[in-house]
Design a protein around this motif. Structure first.
Motif, PDB file in Angstrom:
ATOM      1  N   ALA A 293      20.081  11.998  24.813  1.00 34.99           N
ATOM      2  CA  ALA A 293      18.781  11.799  25.458  1.00 34.99           C
ATOM      3  C   ALA A 293      17.740  11.209  24.523  1.00 34.99           C
ATOM      4  O   ALA A 293      16.628  10.897  24.959  1.00 34.99           O
ATOM      5  CB  ALA A 293      18.272  13.145  25.989  1.00 34.99           C
ATOM      6  N   LEU A 294      18.070  11.023  23.248  1.00 34.69           N
ATOM      7  CA  LEU A 294      17.047  10.680  22.266  1.00 34.69           C
ATOM      8  C   LEU A 294      16.886   9.200  21.911  1.00 34.69           C
ATOM      9  O   LEU A 294      15.752   8.731  21.761  1.00 34.69           O
ATOM     10  CB  LEU A 294      17.309  11.463  20.968  1.00 34.69           C
ATOM     11  N   PRO A 295      17.946   8.418  21.719  1.00 36.25           N
ATOM     12  CA  PRO A 295      17.743   7.099  21.089  1.00 36.25           C
ATOM     13  C   PRO A 295      16.814   6.154  21.838  1.00 36.25           C
ATOM     14  O   PRO A 295      15.892   5.574  21.231  1.00 36.25           O
ATOM     15  CB  PRO A 295      19.172   6.531  21.013  1.00 36.25           C
ATOM     16  N   GLU A 296      17.023   5.966  23.124  1.00 35.08           N
ATOM     17  CA  GLU A 296      16.222   4.976  23.856  1.00 35.08           C
ATOM     18  C   GLU A 296      14.758   5.386  23.935  1.00 35.08           C
ATOM     19  O   GLU A 296      13.849   4.557  23.722  1.00 35.08           O
ATOM     20  CB  GLU A 296      16.798   4.779  25.262  1.00 35.08           C
ATOM     21  N   VAL A 297      14.478   6.648  24.246  1.00 34.96           N
ATOM     22  CA  VAL A 297      13.085   7.054  24.410  1.00 34.96           C
ATOM     23  C   VAL A 297      12.349   7.088  23.078  1.00 34.96           C
ATOM     24  O   VAL A 297      11.190   6.683  22.987  1.00 34.96           O
ATOM     25  CB  VAL A 297      12.950   8.413  25.135  1.00 34.96           C
ATOM     26  N   THR A 298      13.005   7.575  22.037  1.00 34.30           N
ATOM     27  CA  THR A 298      12.310   7.623  20.752  1.00 34.30           C
ATOM     28  C   THR A 298      12.043   6.223  20.222  1.00 34.30           C
ATOM     29  O   THR A 298      10.951   5.947  19.695  1.00 34.30           O
ATOM     30  CB  THR A 298      13.104   8.436  19.714  1.00 34.30           C
ATOM     31  N   CYS A 299      13.017   5.334  20.347  1.00 34.89           N
ATOM     32  CA  CYS A 299      12.820   3.960  19.871  1.00 34.89           C
ATOM     33  C   CYS A 299      11.774   3.222  20.699  1.00 34.89           C
ATOM     34  O   CYS A 299      10.944   2.482  20.154  1.00 34.89           O
ATOM     35  CB  CYS A 299      14.140   3.200  19.893  1.00 34.89           C
ATOM     36  N   THR A 300      11.774   3.432  22.008  1.00 37.91           N
ATOM     37  CA  THR A 300      10.789   2.768  22.867  1.00 37.91           C
ATOM     38  C   THR A 300       9.381   3.266  22.570  1.00 37.91           C
ATOM     39  O   THR A 300       8.442   2.475  22.402  1.00 37.91           O
ATOM     40  CB  THR A 300      11.130   3.004  24.344  1.00 37.91           C
ATOM     41  N   VAL A 301       9.220   4.575  22.512  1.00 40.37           N
ATOM     42  CA  VAL A 301       7.886   5.130  22.300  1.00 40.37           C
ATOM     43  C   VAL A 301       7.378   4.811  20.899  1.00 40.37           C
ATOM     44  O   VAL A 301       6.237   4.368  20.717  1.00 40.37           O
ATOM     45  CB  VAL A 301       7.876   6.647  22.555  1.00 40.37           C
ATOM     46  N   TRP A 302       8.203   5.041  19.881  1.00 43.54           N
ATOM     47  CA  TRP A 302       7.712   4.815  18.519  1.00 43.54           C
ATOM     48  C   TRP A 302       7.366   3.341  18.299  1.00 43.54           C
ATOM     49  O   TRP A 302       6.332   3.020  17.701  1.00 43.54           O
ATOM     50  CB  TRP A 302       8.725   5.278  17.478  1.00 43.54           C
ATOM     51  N   SER A 303       8.220   2.431  18.784  1.00 43.89           N
ATOM     52  CA  SER A 303       7.962   1.015  18.543  1.00 43.89           C
ATOM     53  C   SER A 303       6.712   0.537  19.262  1.00 43.89           C
ATOM     54  O   SER A 303       5.926  -0.245  18.702  1.00 43.89           O
ATOM     55  CB  SER A 303       9.169   0.163  18.957  1.00 43.89           C
ATOM     56  N   ASN A 304       6.471   1.007  20.472  1.00 44.29           N
ATOM     57  CA  ASN A 304       5.336   0.518  21.252  1.00 44.29           C
ATOM     58  C   ASN A 304       4.036   1.248  20.944  1.00 44.29           C
ATOM     59  O   ASN A 304       3.006   0.632  20.720  1.00 44.29           O
ATOM     60  CB  ASN A 304       5.647   0.608  22.748  1.00 44.29           C
ATOM     61  N   VAL A 305       4.073   2.566  20.943  1.00 47.14           N
ATOM     62  CA  VAL A 305       2.853   3.349  20.790  1.00 47.14           C
ATOM     63  C   VAL A 305       2.367   3.357  19.343  1.00 47.14           C
ATOM     64  O   VAL A 305       1.157   3.331  19.084  1.00 47.14           O
ATOM     65  CB  VAL A 305       3.062   4.785  21.297  1.00 47.14           C
ATOM     66  N   PHE A 306       3.302   3.335  18.392  1.00 56.35           N
ATOM     67  CA  PHE A 306       2.912   3.489  16.994  1.00 56.35           C
ATOM     68  C   PHE A 306       3.066   2.201  16.184  1.00 56.35           C
ATOM     69  O   PHE A 306       2.159   1.834  15.445  1.00 56.35           O
ATOM     70  CB  PHE A 306       3.706   4.632  16.360  1.00 56.35           C
ATOM     71  N   MET A 307       4.178   1.492  16.316  1.00 52.48           N
ATOM     72  CA  MET A 307       4.383   0.285  15.524  1.00 52.48           C
ATOM     73  C   MET A 307       3.587  -0.902  16.060  1.00 52.48           C
ATOM     74  O   MET A 307       3.162  -1.766  15.289  1.00 52.48           O
ATOM     75  CB  MET A 307       5.877  -0.056  15.460  1.00 52.48           C
ATOM     76  N   VAL A 308       3.395  -0.978  17.373  1.00 51.29           N
ATOM     77  CA  VAL A 308       2.659  -2.093  17.974  1.00 51.29           C
ATOM     78  C   VAL A 308       1.214  -1.710  18.287  1.00 51.29           C
ATOM     79  O   VAL A 308       0.277  -2.409  17.882  1.00 51.29           O
ATOM     80  CB  VAL A 308       3.371  -2.590  19.257  1.00 51.29           C
ATOM     81  N   ALA A 309       1.007  -0.608  19.005  1.00 46.21           N
ATOM     82  CA  ALA A 309      -0.349  -0.225  19.428  1.00 46.21           C
ATOM     83  C   ALA A 309      -1.085   0.623  18.397  1.00 46.21           C
ATOM     84  O   ALA A 309      -2.292   0.839  18.526  1.00 46.21           O
ATOM     85  CB  ALA A 309      -0.286   0.519  20.758  1.00 46.21           C
ATOM     86  N   HIS A 310      -0.389   1.124  17.399  1.00 47.82           N
ATOM     87  CA  HIS A 310      -1.012   1.833  16.265  1.00 47.82           C
ATOM     88  C   HIS A 310      -1.898   3.009  16.709  1.00 47.82           C
ATOM     89  O   HIS A 310      -3.048   3.128  16.296  1.00 47.82           O
ATOM     90  CB  HIS A 310      -1.832   0.856  15.417  1.00 47.82           C
ATOM     91  N   LEU A 311      -1.345   3.874  17.562  1.00 48.83           N
ATOM     92  CA  LEU A 311      -2.073   5.081  17.942  1.00 48.83           C
ATOM     93  C   LEU A 311      -2.383   5.913  16.708  1.00 48.83           C
ATOM     94  O   LEU A 311      -1.510   6.149  15.872  1.00 48.83           O
ATOM     95  CB  LEU A 311      -1.243   5.900  18.929  1.00 48.83           C
ATOM     96  N   ARG A 312      -3.626   6.383  16.623  1.00 47.59           N
ATOM     97  CA  ARG A 312      -4.069   7.149  15.460  1.00 47.59           C
ATOM     98  C   ARG A 312      -4.513   8.551  15.872  1.00 47.59           C
ATOM     99  O   ARG A 312      -4.876   8.782  17.034  1.00 47.59           O
ATOM    100  CB  ARG A 312      -5.219   6.413  14.760  1.00 47.59           C
ATOM    101  N   PRO A 313      -4.526   9.473  14.922  1.00 51.63           N
ATOM    102  CA  PRO A 313      -5.017  10.824  15.224  1.00 51.63           C
ATOM    103  C   PRO A 313      -6.429  10.772  15.790  1.00 51.63           C
ATOM    104  O   PRO A 313      -7.274   9.996  15.332  1.00 51.63           O
ATOM    105  CB  PRO A 313      -5.000  11.514  13.855  1.00 51.63           C
TER     106      PRO A 313
END
Length: 328
Positions: free
Chosen positions: A119-139
């Protein structure tokens, strides 16, 4: 081996468990004996004939899996036969064995069983790449997640909370919203009854969302731009609401906003490997610490993939639906 094949595109009944050629690992690949795979929206589109695998990829559905390495191709280091892994795939997860580029492998996290790891690879890779690597969500920023009860949504809530962000979600009905709240969502919006733009305005004192993770596409484009905060970032990862929408560039310009649209399946191998490496570095410690957990709705035998597709199409699930491969 056996695999879920698609002799002709169509409804869930188009999925046929049949004998298929055994894959062999090429240079830079390993062969994984599949323990489980997970059902993703892309699998439904492929079954319907709307989303062909990238050139050279397995023709069978399945964008992630867990299992054990049974053979190693030339040029692979750091992995051994017998290692328990989970993997990001371009296809082929709905099968008893699959060849995987070594850069797309992840060890099964400590504390997670082999089946659940699918259950982990697709969702973790999708969320981390988009929300953090591209959109740079910050605390301290606010993330709006559309489809908060989906596999992507349940992971996005947890990862955003783990880094100290505030999370708003849209979902259909009180039961799904309650599950989102259990995972840490702060702002709960029933898209069937409420306008997410207005609700977000009220709950953020008019500021809006710093980052929006969107699976809907065209139908939500105008409202998403209106819901953005100044310097906000809209990440489009799905097109459930259509492919063509009207974008008010004046509104986007006034907010100094950004719109990105990405997919994971067709990326070059080096880009996928970079995302997988980032997930291993940043997400796996959170999973092993119990701060982030895979959310699994139900588990079915892989030959019953048609039923799993019906469940996903009905929306009668929270998190992931898994398929367990028969041994042998």
């Amino acid at each position: 081996m056996h695999a879920i094949t698609i002799p002709e595109p169509g409804g869930p009944e188009a999925l046929v468990w049949a004998e298929a050629p055994d894959p062999e690992p090429g240079s830079g690949e390993v062969l994984v004996e599949v323990a489980a795979s997970a059902v993703n929206r892309a699998d439904l589109l492929q079954r319907q004939g709307f989303y062909d695998p990238p050139p050279g990829a397995s023709p069978y559905p399945g964008l992630e899996c867990s299992g054990r390495i049974v053979a190693i191709g030339d040029g692979v280091s750091g992995w051994s036969v017998g290692d328990e892994v989970c993997a990001l795939l371009s296809g082929g997860g709905y099968a008893q064995t699959v060849a995987v580029p070594a850069g797309q492998l992840l060890p099964v996290p400590k504390g997670v069983d082999l089946i659940t790891a699918a259950a982990l690879p697709e969702v973790t890779c999708t969320v981390w790449s988009n929300v953090f690597m591209v959109a740079h969500l910050r605390p301290g920023e606010t993330l709006l997640v559309h489809g908060g009860a989906s596999g992507i949504g349940t992971m996005a809530i947890q990862l955003a909370k783990a880094v100290g962000a505030r999370v708003a979600v849209t979902a259909g009905g009180p039961d799904k919203l309650a599950r989102c709240a259990e995972l840490g969502a702060d702002i709960l919006i029933d898209y069937r009854e409420q306008d997410f733009v207005e609700e977000l305005r009220k709950t953020t004192d008019g500021t809006g969302a710093d980052v929006i993770l969107d699976i809907i596409g065209a139908k939500y484009l105008d409202r998403n731009v209106r819901a953005l905060a100044v310097n906000g970032r809209l990440a489009v990862i799905g097109l459930q609401g259509g492919v063509k929408g009207e974008l008010n560039l004046g509104a986007l310009l006034g907010k100094r906003g950004a719109v990105t649209a990405t997919s994971l399946r067709g990326r070059p191998l080096h880009e996928k490997a970079a995302i997988v490496a980032a997930v291993r570095e940043h997400v796996w410690p959170l999973v092993e610490a119990g701060a982030v957990k895979p959310v699994v709705d139900r588990v079915l035998p892989m030959p019953e993939a048609a039923e799993a597709h019906r469940i996903l199409e009905s929306g009668a699930h929270v998190g992931k639906v898994l398929l367990v491969a028969p041994a042998g």
